[in-house]
Enzyme design. Sequence first.
Site, PDB file in Angstrom:
ATOM      1  N   LYS A  89       0.753  -1.093  -0.143  1.00 18.54           N
ATOM      2  CA  LYS A  89      -0.001  -0.014  -0.011  1.00 18.54           C
ATOM      3  C   LYS A  89       0.697   1.019  -0.202  1.00 18.54           C
ATOM      4  O   LYS A  89       1.872   1.338   0.746  1.00 18.54           O
ATOM      5  CB  LYS A  89      -0.887   0.035   0.940  1.00 18.54           C
ATOM      6  CG  LYS A  89      -1.875   1.213   1.444  1.00 18.54           C
ATOM      7  CD  LYS A  89      -2.776   0.819   2.599  1.00 18.54           C
ATOM      8  CE  LYS A  89      -3.816   2.126   2.552  1.00 18.54           C
ATOM      9  NZ  LYS A  89      -4.946   1.827   3.694  1.00 18.54           N
ATOM     10  N   SER A 162      -9.741   1.811   2.969  1.00 11.36           N
ATOM     11  CA  SER A 162      -8.930   2.751   2.334  1.00 11.36           C
ATOM     12  C   SER A 162      -7.913   1.738   1.317  1.00 11.36           C
ATOM     13  O   SER A 162      -7.336   2.191   0.236  1.00 11.36           O
ATOM     14  CB  SER A 162      -8.042   3.915   2.980  1.00 11.36           C
ATOM     15  OG  SER A 162      -6.973   3.145   3.825  1.00 11.36           O
ATOM     16  N   SER A 186      -9.984  -0.277   7.157  1.00 10.17           N
ATOM     17  CA  SER A 186      -9.360  -0.098   5.992  1.00 10.17           C
ATOM     18  C   SER A 186      -8.638  -1.443   5.409  1.00 10.17           C
ATOM     19  O   SER A 186      -8.131  -1.503   4.239  1.00 10.17           O
ATOM     20  CB  SER A 186      -8.392   1.051   5.736  1.00 10.17           C
ATOM     21  OG  SER A 186      -9.124   2.342   6.019  1.00 10.17           O
TER      22      SER A 186
END
Length: 475
Positions: A89, A162, A186
Amino acid sequence: MASSTTTSANSGLEFRELHEVSELIRSGRLSSRAATEAMFDRIDELDPHLLSFVTLMRESALAAADDLDERLARGDWLGPLHGVPLAIKDLAYTHDAPTGAGTTIHADFQPDFDATVVARLRAAGAVILGKLRLTEGAFTGHHPDLPTPVNPWEPNTWSGVSSSGSGVATAAGLCYGSLGSDTGGSIRLPSSANGVTGLKSTWGRVSRNGIFPLAPSLDHIGPMTRSARDAAIILEAIAGHDPNDPTSALEPVPRYSLQLRLETTPVVGFDRELAAEHFDDVTNEMLESTIEVLLDLGWRVLDVRTPGFAEAAQEWTALCGIETAGVHAENYPSRSAEYGPDLAGLIEIGRGLSAIDYHELLESRRAFTGRMLALMSDIDLLLLPGIGAASPTISQMENLGSDAELFAGVTIPTAPIDNCGMPSITLPAGFTERGTPLAAQFVAGDFKEGLLLAAGHTFQQATDFHRQHPHIVAV
């Protein structure tokens, strides 16, 4: 791009589980170079439509794969991540690629060191394919000027927030596992939306050094994979105390991947009142089907009352907003025009609260945590869905960042678990009528990741939801 429901897990190398690819590499039946090239070929074919990667690290990844193949040829095997292609990420620092954290302000930020989790993955032999897209600053909305990853199961289905890129890439067979972060859900929301396994460890179990924060006291880093077994392998590599993060826990790291057998029969708590009041029929049908599997396994399922989840979910936004305002104080409000509406709105909430407000929120958070500790002292696991709504569409989530009621409803099963910092695992557990994934979540007491992984592995030995994959046709 078009998608049909599922395809066999054995249709190709791309959907093998991490531990299977690891064994192919270790035994010499597959080189890390070949595995890495295969991933890049698939990324080149599908990601122009899926939009999960923000940065590809092709040159460094292939060089690392060649080095790892040479080391293996000399008998120097680094462990189960040796030569396996993963993705990160884009809020974890990488010294050889920018870290934009889903923002335009930081899009060109080039760290001069790796986040501890990235350094540990590299030391364990993982090949880093690239950086994955996320919402702006890891909150609810993608920046208006940046792409939104596309759910590989069905393009009109929400891909989660997210860690959207992590969920999409892992589900679509563009990597064999990824790192996500979880502040209000997330890891668990995109894992649920994309049909992968996500582990949110105990707060402090994994170092946050070199991680762009959303709200430091709520932020967690963890793996997103195809199975609980794979999550155990990644967690084993990244967990543990880090002198560069004084909030990281001193607890020793077990050999999670070697302890996937349950030592005792778990006692699972389920709050039927919470489910009836807050979750839709499709979600509740999935939960009842999950309970049937657990009972067939011989587990005990008890009715429990959870302590104020709806209130904790509502309070999460204010808690997060205060910390996020502090994180962004250097650029907000001085550069507020460069922010998207969701992150800017969260910061404004935080800036509008007083010290007394914050004190009351902290007192409520401490009380909620105490009640959760009491609940978990009576059970081993708490069963929840991975998301508060069954596989929502993009249009249903359009106002997630600005609609407080919608946000609280979606995050009722996730945000409170960040408030108290307990670990949880999200597991594929069914499908909607349109063929999109549903997920169940187990929560355990602090530092009980081993129990979660063993329970998840046992559940996945009795079901095949995690072995179903989207069939993606590039157009």
